[in-house]
Design a protein around this motif. Structure first.
Motif, PDB file in Angstrom:
ATOM      1  N   ARG A 304       0.847  -1.195   0.000  1.00 42.29           N
ATOM      2  CA  ARG A 304       0.000   0.000   0.000  1.00 42.29           C
ATOM      3  C   ARG A 304       0.879   1.241   0.000  1.00 42.29           C
ATOM      4  NH1 ARG A 304      -4.391   0.435  -1.960  1.00 42.29           N
ATOM      5  NH2 ARG A 304      -5.333  -1.297  -0.826  1.00 42.29           N
ATOM      6  N   SER A 323      -5.230   2.804   6.106  1.00 41.79           N
ATOM      7  CA  SER A 323      -4.360   1.662   6.359  1.00 41.79           C
ATOM      8  C   SER A 323      -3.567   1.900   7.623  1.00 41.79           C
ATOM      9  CB  SER A 323      -3.427   1.477   5.157  1.00 41.79           C
ATOM     10  OG  SER A 323      -2.299   0.726   5.530  1.00 41.79           O
ATOM     11  N   GLY A 324      -3.624   0.924   8.494  1.00 42.65           N
ATOM     12  CA  GLY A 324      -2.862   1.018   9.734  1.00 42.65           C
ATOM     13  C   GLY A 324      -1.373   1.113   9.432  1.00 42.65           C
ATOM     14  N   LEU A 325      -0.970   0.378   8.391  1.00 46.40           N
ATOM     15  CA  LEU A 325       0.445   0.380   8.019  1.00 46.40           C
ATOM     16  C   LEU A 325       0.900   1.791   7.627  1.00 46.40           C
ATOM     17  CD1 LEU A 325       2.047  -2.240   5.737  1.00 46.40           C
ATOM     18  CD2 LEU A 325       2.320   0.151   5.179  1.00 46.40           C
ATOM     19  N   TYR A 384      -2.568  -9.615  -5.142  1.00 50.84           N
ATOM     20  CA  TYR A 384      -3.108  -8.837  -4.016  1.00 50.84           C
ATOM     21  C   TYR A 384      -4.435  -9.413  -3.518  1.00 50.84           C
ATOM     22  CZ  TYR A 384      -5.401  -4.952  -1.610  1.00 50.84           C
ATOM     23  OH  TYR A 384      -6.084  -4.198  -0.686  1.00 50.84           O
ATOM     24  N   ASN A 389      -5.012 -11.676   0.000  1.00 55.64           N
ATOM     25  CA  ASN A 389      -6.210 -11.365   0.782  1.00 55.64           C
ATOM     26  C   ASN A 389      -7.304 -12.422   0.783  1.00 55.64           C
ATOM     27  OD1 ASN A 389      -5.296  -8.972   1.934  1.00 55.64           O
ATOM     28  ND2 ASN A 389      -5.523  -7.946  -0.046  1.00 55.64           N
ATOM     29  N   TRP A 393      -4.501 -13.581   4.348  1.00 57.47           N
ATOM     30  CA  TRP A 393      -5.266 -12.760   5.324  1.00 57.47           C
ATOM     31  C   TRP A 393      -6.206 -13.637   6.184  1.00 57.47           C
ATOM     32  CZ3 TRP A 393      -5.106  -7.775   7.050  1.00 57.47           C
ATOM     33  CH2 TRP A 393      -6.210  -7.298   7.757  1.00 57.47           C
ATOM     34  N   ASP A 440       4.970  -6.439   5.912  1.00 54.98           N
ATOM     35  CA  ASP A 440       3.752  -7.231   5.813  1.00 54.98           C
ATOM     36  C   ASP A 440       3.801  -8.482   4.952  1.00 54.98           C
ATOM     37  OD1 ASP A 440       1.453  -7.321   7.159  1.00 54.98           O
ATOM     38  OD2 ASP A 440       0.533  -5.583   6.231  1.00 54.98           O
ATOM     39  N   HIS A 442       2.477  -9.231   2.283  1.00 50.40           N
ATOM     40  CA  HIS A 442       2.528  -9.159   0.813  1.00 50.40           C
ATOM     41  C   HIS A 442       3.915  -9.517   0.283  1.00 50.40           C
ATOM     42  CE1 HIS A 442      -0.369  -6.144   2.361  1.00 50.40           C
ATOM     43  NE2 HIS A 442      -1.132  -6.633   1.401  1.00 50.40           N
ATOM     44  N   HIS A 464       2.436  -7.350   9.893  1.00 45.83           N
ATOM     45  CA  HIS A 464       1.439  -6.498  10.565  1.00 45.83           C
ATOM     46  C   HIS A 464       0.196  -7.252  11.010  1.00 45.83           C
ATOM     47  CE1 HIS A 464       3.047  -2.356   9.775  1.00 45.83           C
ATOM     48  NE2 HIS A 464       3.801  -3.053   8.925  1.00 45.83           N
ATOM     49  N   ILE A 465       0.088  -8.530  10.663  1.00 48.26           N
ATOM     50  CA  ILE A 465      -1.129  -9.271  11.045  1.00 48.26           C
ATOM     51  C   ILE A 465      -0.709 -10.384  12.013  1.00 48.26           C
ATOM     52  CG2 ILE A 465      -2.352  -8.688   8.928  1.00 48.26           C
ATOM     53  CD1 ILE A 465      -1.596 -11.391   7.779  1.00 48.26           C
ATOM     54  N   ARG A 611     -12.039  -0.338   8.491  1.00 48.56           N
ATOM     55  CA  ARG A 611     -12.196  -0.744   7.094  1.00 48.56           C
ATOM     56  C   ARG A 611     -13.316  -1.771   7.080  1.00 48.56           C
ATOM     57  NH1 ARG A 611      -9.022  -4.002   5.125  1.00 48.56           N
ATOM     58  NH2 ARG A 611      -7.914  -4.517   7.037  1.00 48.56           N
ATOM     59  N   ARG A 649     -10.974  -3.654  -0.332  1.00 47.95           N
ATOM     60  CA  ARG A 649     -10.871  -4.923  -1.083  1.00 47.95           C
ATOM     61  C   ARG A 649     -12.222  -5.319  -1.699  1.00 47.95           C
ATOM     62  NH1 ARG A 649      -7.495  -7.592   3.981  1.00 47.95           N
ATOM     63  NH2 ARG A 649      -5.935  -5.957   3.999  1.00 47.95           N
TER      64      ARG A 649
HETATM   65  O1  F6P Z   1      -2.946  -4.969   8.891  1.00 48.50           O
HETATM   66  C1  F6P Z   1      -2.463  -5.276   7.673  1.00 48.50           C
HETATM   67  C2  F6P Z   1      -2.727  -4.223   6.665  1.00 48.50           C
HETATM   68  O2  F6P Z   1      -1.861  -4.324   5.593  1.00 48.50           O
HETATM   69  C3  F6P Z   1      -2.636  -2.898   7.335  1.00 48.50           C
HETATM   70  O3  F6P Z   1      -1.510  -2.257   7.037  1.00 48.50           O
HETATM   71  C4  F6P Z   1      -3.809  -2.130   6.903  1.00 48.50           C
HETATM   72  O4  F6P Z   1      -4.545  -1.656   7.930  1.00 48.50           O
HETATM   73  C5  F6P Z   1      -4.630  -3.060   6.111  1.00 48.50           C
HETATM   74  O5  F6P Z   1      -4.011  -4.298   6.099  1.00 48.50           O
HETATM   75  C6  F6P Z   1      -4.827  -2.433   4.791  1.00 48.50           C
HETATM   76  O6  F6P Z   1      -5.153  -3.308   3.834  1.00 48.50           O
HETATM   77  P1  F6P Z   1      -5.046  -2.940   2.314  1.00 48.50           P
HETATM   78  O7  F6P Z   1      -3.725  -2.351   2.069  1.00 48.50           O
HETATM   79  O8  F6P Z   1      -5.251  -4.250   1.655  1.00 48.50           O
HETATM   80  O9  F6P Z   1      -6.163  -1.989   2.055  1.00 48.50           O
END
Ligand code: F6P
Length: 820
Positions: A304, A323-325, A384, A389, A393, A440, A442, A464-465, A611, A649
């Motif tokens: 992301r 996105s938390g990331l 992706y 996912n 995921w 992450d 990915h 991150h998960i 999300r 997604r």
């Molecule tokens: O928690 C994993 C993560 O990649 C976070 O960084 C983020 O909150 C979320 O998934 C975002 O998902 P995506 O990038 O698929 O929208």
């Protein structure tokens, strides 16, 4: 300003005068040219009329009485003076201007006319002594010179006269041309007056404009800058002070912002030092990391991207994706510069990169480089949406959605990882010991790919998960490859110790490797990977926090009450508290305005921000709200639950189904309980900016984070960080990583609807003092364990990694052989 005006006036005077003189000069030239041509034409026309009459008489062979003939031909006194010469240049007769010394005239024109045997004309200047005689001449009467000029202008025209084929005489016409000179002088005089008037006018208008359009904004801007320097003005206010000088205003505003930031940062540092607190700030992180990195640069890679350019109406908008990331990594890159490599997923992204697919971000500040990597729609679908996912995921989140693994998705996952590796190698070119921070699930294969080519790079990956237990992870057909890829990293980070344990167990089961449970590391094929927990967090704005008049540290809880409360926390309270929200007037105004926008004045606000993802427990939360109304009907019309749900997604079927389910559940509950003037649930199904969400955080009496499973969940921490007023309450799922740290939240099992509704009830009737105390402790935790500390911990550990020389030499040899 005075000197500037003087110089401006002088420059204007000089400039306008020069331009006017030049233009008048050319005007006069043109005017004279017209008059001269006109005069010459008139004289020639007259000569052409006379010539046949004279020649006719010559042909008749009569003895010529030249003076009589000339007198007869000169009908009007304003005709030119005339003279007749023989072919030897001797004067035969003259008329019209007896005093003209015809014999003394320059003979050049006569000779030329005779030699060429055709009419010749020219303008001549004759000394006034000669010309004065012409005063009496009628031909010169309309252009009399008053005697001041010593030279007079004439036009002379010579016409050869023939008798048959033989030239026998020359007729000379002399026209006074002095009036042309006089008219030129007149034009100059008029122009001088015009120039004078124009200069006065332009100077007056310019001075007026300088005063209104330059001096005033400059004085106002200078005043604003002075007040800003003394901390009496704010940056936004400044742009209006500059009026029309907007581009300059922008630059000055950003400079001022930097200065303000630097001053506040210095104050914050001093305050923290004074209190003996060691809180990580962006500035500390920047200094710390640059000291650790030295000349090495930081490369971050994630799927992301932090900024996406997307179509918005007819234009383009730059958005920050939910996105938390991104929330976590962005402040680090802003603090340390470096390069962030990510998938360019915005519809308009390609329009904003240079020829190397790079751009500087954030768009207004340009603090680090974003390198975009392009993926085809098929790659997005397989890598992706598919492998990441629909496979990894749900595999890693225990949320009872079955993972789907397809061989085609896996093969695409491998090739996309390899593509990112290639891009990284390009970015690393010329760097010694690059530091790479991979993000992450990915990019599980990326650490190994990097090390095979650049063994000198320090590589960390943060997962991150959650990492599930070994049996669960074993569902993935390619678990061995994934783990081998991860073990290419020098440092592997998870949120929790439990995830590190699960990972080591999985390694133990799947691969031939030496796991060291004492030091939490794995040795495989001579390479050493350290596995550590780093609980991620959010940015903590110490400046905002300190600026708030009502700070968490000042919470109105005295020591005795505090001890009583501390003893009580954990037991459910039975008293009904009047939960008047004690906010600062500023935040109360902001809350009122949000309530008005939503049409929920006087109600208490419950909030969910997620999300649209099945791991977030949104449907379960809605059921808990419904349960609350069933069990405590007095909350009807008293509370409103706002759910912000950012689409995510959306092409994956399980996400599309969830979206429908959430909408249906909201509609059903609203249908069941809504009244004409009130509905219990407001669903905001769109992506909201960080600022928008922050307004909701600040207004929410209760924030609900009820994930079924979550690595950390940053919404919980963002909510706490936003509550500078020290109020609010958090209901938090046990199954989030955040629950390990935020023990003062109302912890719940999200599957237990009654428990969640009971927690909401407790949160709403909790005494202000207890709320504040719990919030104070949770905020303290987020403050001390903020994202700058998280980044500093990981990067410090990564920079401390010893790249073993011997091993490096072997690997480098191998890598070079491969390349060769
Ligand atoms: O928690 C994993 C993560 O990649 C976070 O960084 C983020 O909150 C979320 O998934 C975002 O998902 P995506 O990038 O698929 O929208």
């Amino acid at each position: 300003m005075h000197f500037f005006r003087l110089r401006l006036v002088a420059a204007l005077l000089l400039g306008i005068t020069l331009i006017s003189i030049a233009s008048t000069y050319f005007d006069v030239l043109a005017h004279k040219h017209t008059l001269r041509s006109d005069l010459a034409r008139r004289t020639q026309w007259l000569a052409a009329g006379l010539q046949p009459q004279i020649e006719q008489q010559l042909t008749m062979g009569a003895k010529m009485d030249w003076p009589a003939m000339l007198r007869a031909l000169r009908l009007h006194s304003d005709q030119p003076a005339m003279a007749m010469f023989d072919t030897g240049g001797k004067l035969l007769a003259s008329t019209g201007d007896d005093a003209l010394p015809w014999q003394a005239l320059p003979a050049g024109l006569l000779k030329r006319a005779l030699m060429l045997n055709k009419e010749e004309g020219a303008f001549v200047r004759i000394p006034d002594a000669l010309g004065e005689a012409g005063e009496n001449s009628g031909s010169a009467s309309n252009s009399r010179n008053n005697g001041t000029s010593s030279i007079r202008s004439w036009y002379e025209d010579a016409i050869p006269l023939r008798n048959g084929a033989q030239t026998v005489a020359v007729l000379l016409l002399m026209t006074d041309a002095e009036y042309i000179h006089t008219e030129g002088t007149e034009v100059w005089r008029r122009s001088f007056l015009r120039i004078l008037a124009m200069v006065v006018l332009v100077v007056v208008v310019t001075l007026f404009m300088v005063r209104w359009f330059l001096q005033k904004p400059v004085v106002r801007a200078a005043d604003w800058l002075r007040r800003l320097r003394h901390g009496e003005a704010d940056v936004e206010e400044g742009a209006s002070e500059f009026g029309y000088l907007v581009p300059l205003a922008k630059e000055v505003a950003s400079l001022a912002e930097n200065l303000t930031h630097a001053r506040l940062a210095a104050e914050t540092e001093a305050r923290l030092r004074d209190r003996g607190e060691h809180v990580w700030t962006a500035d500390r992180l920047a200094v710390h990391v640059s000291e650790r990195l030295g000349s090495d640069r930081l490369l971050v890679v994630s799927n992301r991207e932090p900024y996406m350019h997307v179509r918005h109406g007819r234009g383009t908008e730059c958005i920050v994706p939910p996105s938390g990331l991104v929330t976590a990594i962005e402040p680090i890159l802003q603090a340390c510069d470096g390069t962030w490599v990510a998938h360019g997923s915005g519809s308009e992204d390609a329009l904003f990169v240079d020829q190397h697919d790079r751009l500087r971000v954030p768009p207004d500040e340009r603090r680090y480089t974003l390198r975009r990597v392009w993926l085809s729609p098929e790659e997005e679908a397989e890598y992706y949406e598919g492998f990441c996912n629909e496979g990894l995921w749900p595999l890693c989140h225990i949320a009872h959605t079955r993972p789907i693994f397809r061989a085609s998705d896996w093969s695409c996952y491998k090739s996309v990882n390899a593509r990112f590796a290639e891009v990284l190698f390009e970015e690393m070119r010329g760097m010694n010991h690059p530091v790479v921070f991979v993000q992450d699930y990915h990019f599980a294969l990326l650490p190994r790919m990097i090390k095979q080519v650049r063994p000198d790079a320090r590589v960390a990956i943060f997962w991150h998960i959650p990492w599930p237990n070994a049996e669960t992870f074993g569902i993935c057909p390619w678990q061995a490859e994934l783990i081998d890829g991860l073990l290419g990293a020098d440092l592997i980070g998870f949120h929790l110790q439990a995830h590190c344990n699960n990972f080591l167990e999985t390694v133990d089961r799947v691969l031939e490797a030496r796991t060291d449970w004492e030091h939490f590391s794995v040795r495989r094929n001579g390479h050493h990977s350290v596995v550590r927990p780093y609980p991620i967090s959010v940015a903590w704005d110490e400046q905002k926090s300190a600026a708030e008049p009502f700070r968490s540290d000042d919470a109105a809880v005295d020591v005795n009450e505090r001890n009583l409360l501390l003893a009580k926390i954990g037991n459910s309270t039975t008293e009904e508290y009047a939960c008047a929200i004690n906010r600062t007037s500023e935040s109360a105004l902001a809350v009122d305005s949000l309530h008005r926008e939503l049409g929920i004045e006087g109600k208490r606000l419950l909030l969910g921000v997620d999300r649209l993802d099945y791991t977030k427990g949104i449907v379960e939360r809605l059921l808990a709200i419904e349960n609350l109304f069933q069990r405590y009907p007095w909350y009807l019309e008293q509370i409103v639950f706002v759910q912000i749900a950012s689409p995510s997604r959306t092409r994956i079927p399980s996400y599309a189904r969830l979206r429908l389910q959430v909408k249906e559940t909201v509609e059903r509950i609203n249908h069941r309980y809504a009244l004409s003037h009130w509905k219990p649930i407001i669903l905001i199904e769109r992506q909201c900016s960080h600022c928008e969400v922050e307004r909701f955080y600040r207004a929410a009496d209760l924030c609900l984070v009820t994930s079924l499973h979550d690595g950390m969940n940053l919404v919980a921490k963002e909510y706490l960080a936003a509550r500078n007023d020290g109020d609010g309450m958090l209901v938090l799922s046990h199954f989030t990583g955040a629950a390990r740290e935020l023990r003062d939240a109302l912890l719940v099992n999200p599957y237990d609807t009654e428990q969640v509704s009971e927690a909401i009830h407790s949160g709403l009737r909790m005494s202000p003092a207890e709320r504040r105390l719990r919030m104070q402790r949770m905020r303290q935790r987020v403050k001390e364990h903020n994202v700058y500390r998280w980044a500093s911990d990981i990067l410090t550990d990564l920079c401390a990694v010893q790249i073993e020389d011997e091993l490096l030499a072997v690997s480098l040899n191998r890598a070079h052989r491969k390349l060769a």
